[in-house]
Design an enzyme around this catalytic site. Structure first.
Site: not given
Lengths: 71, 626
Positions: B321, B518, B522
């Protein structure tokens, strides 16, 4: 319910594997024994949980008589 | 060494002395043969009685093929055949192997518990103005605790008095201490270094970071790797099989050939029994994984199970990400460009007022740079428009004006079609429907970002991918800066799941896709990937729970370290399995042929066990991956 127990006097890795196999043969109970941390993770229905711990202890004693589930 | 181990050692030494005495007495002339025999028996009883007793007891419990039984049978058989030296040697070496094994297990257990020596024993709680020492379990949310220099912070909370620096090394492996002042969050398990602080507890002990981490580490080895499952299954078949073969060897060849003596074949069968014990194999695999997990922990990487370590070693694609993982996630203002009617300061002021109610990281950054306090009565109305920006009514130069702050879409909505473009994140400002200027932001790449990608490539990661909700231009700039192979930009959360699924479908079946995020937005992606890694997990429960692996620091390069450790660990486990099996089968074959003596069998059993254990302990050493 899933619960984590410490095992006392768990001396051999192969015995741990045997105990794990024996406990998993009990109906409605699934177990993982980690030899390195001397821990048993037991999963069973809430209503029968106490009973499951008893039967697991019996299965363990059969492999290694000194080995106890710490409750 | 504990008492039991010391007792075992004394027995072994005593038996060795007795056997040496027996051997010596054999060489001397004039010593009666009975003395030699007595010495041999004394040695055997010293070192082997317990094993024989256990074997007898276990047979009555229906445990036939246990190691005690095998050793007892092999040695008693040897005694009956008159091979006193060998019977004693088997027993002595077997005991040495056992002793060695239990010492090695203790050592690695200890090194892990030292590593995880973060459990606080007490908390100093203020109760009615008086400081009392309590068990951490008894402290409640809202209680005020006092932490002195040198003490562990017992539970998560917020500093309400004092200032200090905290050592997070036990959790993150990071040597640099962090500063903590009034208002800062502090995390349990860290060590308070310089000043006395008062902390208001925000989480009960069981919910605090320290408990979660301890729990996670303690449970890690219960998620077993495939090699481990294979070896325990193999052991269940192996021992009975070797024992059956031993029986067949003892009985059939002498019957068939008729000419050869029983004792020759029985000796070969006993050799089989010595090799048949699988314990070395069964212990060496989890021991290496345990070491690998512990070693990774030292570097601030928490791995939730041996299976994840195994999957990490097979990594093919690493998906990152962007924001907060590869970049710092704090948007720093790069440039403020104002149209002629306004100064830069005025543009910033207007933007700060318009954004003053927003919690978006960009708004936070603008407000921080503006620096002055916004006066709430100057803002008449604020409307957030999702996916566009903010519309606000603000008093400015004693007039009420409409300010639009947002992206390109927002500008189009109010009739401004031509705006400057940049490869950085950009915010446009319009006043009374007229373009007034813009602010660009740079989301800085983390210091170790480029190094991370380089290292990953070097250890065999085939492809690196970056997913982001950010604009394409910005994403591509970051990707080229880092050396990432593929970028997918302008993604909504559900798109990220779809991207991962696509990558999973493309990969080689035996290899894995690792996702690094993080851990905040997600969770579904973390769950969907073969291995989900959350960054900067310190203090974030969501991340610790959702991920399979948690990197406690903010450094993506730790992922490369973790993969290197995973490769080393699975390599060691595999070496042990192959090495042990190869030697065992070779000696079995030689024994049938009559070439291998019982001494070779002892090596195949105890020698292999010792070597495998020594090899496993290597997994604990991770200093070169830092």
């Amino acid at each position: 319910m899933k619960k984590n127990f410490k095992l006392e006097n768990l001396d051999c890795a192969n015995c741990a594997a045997k105990m794990e196999a024996a406990i998993n043969k009990i109906d409605g109970v699934s177990a993982v024994i980690s030899f390195m941390t001397s821990r048993l993770t037991l999963e069973a229905e809430d209503a029968y949980f106490e009973e499951a711990v008893e039967t697991a202890q019996k299965a363990i004693s059969k492999v290694e008589p000194d080995c106890l589930i710490v409750r | 060494m504990n008492k039991k181990q010391k007792r075992q050692l004394i027995r072994i030494i005593l038996a060795v002395v007795l056997v040496a005495g027996a051997l010596f007495s054999e060489m001397l002339v004039g010593i009666p043969k009975t003395l030699t025999t007595v010495l041999y028996f004394a040695a055997y009883i010293t070192v082997g009685l317990e094993t024989v007793q256990k074997a007898a007891r276990n047979i009555f419990r229906g445990q036939v093929f246990d190691e005690n039984f095998l050793m007892a049978l092999a040695t008693v058989g040897a005694i009956i055949l008159g091979e006193m030296t060998e019977a004693n040697a088997v027993m002595i070496f077997y005991q040495i192997g056992e002793l060695f094994e239990s010492c090695a297990v203790d050592k690695s257990r200890k090194s892990i518990s030292e590593l995880m020596d973060i459990r606080p024993d007490y908390a100093n709680v203020l109760r009615e103005g008086i400081e009392v020492k309590l068990d951490p379990y008894e402290v409640k949310i809202g209680d005020i605790i006092i932490v002195k220099p040198g003490e562990k912070i017992p539970m998560d909370g917020r500093v309400i008095e004092g200032r200090t620096s905290v050592d997070t090394a036990a959790l993150t492996g990071e040597a640099e201490p962090r500063a903590a002042e009034v208002g800062d969050e502090v995390i349990s398990g860290c060590i308070n270094m310089t000043g006395v602080i008062q902390v208001q507890v925000t989480k009960e002990f069981e919910e605090s970071t320290v408990s979660k981490i301890l729990n996670l580490v303690e449970n890690a080895t219960s998620k077993k790797a495939n090699v481990e499952k294979f070896i325990t299954k193999f052991a269940r078949v192996y021992t009975p099989l070797v024992c059956m073969s031993a029986l067949i060897i003892a009985v059939i060849p002498p019957l068939v050939s008729g000419g050869q003596e029983f004792s020759v074949w029985i000796y070969r069968a006993l050799t089989f029994l010595v090799i048949s014990c699988p314990c070395a194999l069964v212990i060496s695999v989890p021991l290496s994984f345990f070491g690998g997990i512990g070693g990774a922990g030292k570097l601030g990487v928490l791995i939730k199970g041996s299976n994840y370590l195994e999957a990490l070693a097979r990594v093919e694609t690493v998906v990152f990400d962007k924001t907060g993982t590869l970049t710092t996630g704090s948007f720093e203002i790069e440039e403020i460009i104002a149209e002629e009617a306004y100064t830069k300061e005025q543009l910033l002021e207007l933007t700060a007022y318009a954004e003053s109610y927003s919690h978006h990281p960009i708004s936070q950054s603008i407000i921080a740079v503006y620096g002055k306090k916004t006066e709430p009565d100057r803002i008449t109305a604020v409307k957030e428009i999702a996916g566009r920006g903010v519309e606000a009514l603000i008093r400015f130069r004693n007039k009420e004006i409409t300010v639009h702050v947002g992206n390109e879409k927002m500008m189009k909505d109010i009739g401004i079609f031509e705006v400057p473009i940049s490869e950085n994140t950009i915010v446009y400002v319009a006043v009374e429907g007229k373009f007034a200027g813009y602010i660009t932001f740079a989301d800085k790449v983390k210091k170790d970002g480029p190094e991370t990608i380089r290292k990953l490539k070097k250890i065999g990661v085939r492809r690196t991918v970056m997913l982001t909700g950010d604009r394409k231009r910005t994403a591509e700039k970051v990707a080229s800066e880092l050396g990432i192979d593929r970028v997918s930009a302008e993604l909504l959360p559900q798109d990220k799941v779809r991207e991962i699924e696509e990558l999973l479908a493309q990969k080689n079946e035996k290899r894995s896709v690792v996702f690094v995020g993080d851990g905040i937005n997600d969770a579904p992606v973390l769950a969907r990937a073969d291995v989900g890694v959350a960054m900067g997990g310190l203090g974030s429960d969501a991340a610790i729970e959702a991920a399979d692996i948690v990197i406690m620091t903010d450094e993506p390069s730790r992922l490369a370290s973790a993969i290197a450790i995973a490769k080393k660990t699975t390599g060691i486990a595999r070496q042990n399995v192959i090495f042990a099996l190869a030697i065992k089968f070779a000696v079995l074959a030689l024994a049938v042929a009559g070439v291998a003596s019982m001494w070779a069998a002892i090596f195949a059993d105890v020698g292999v066990a010792v070597l495998a254990i020594l090899n496993s302990i290597r997994a604990l050493n991770v200093s070169k991956f830092e």
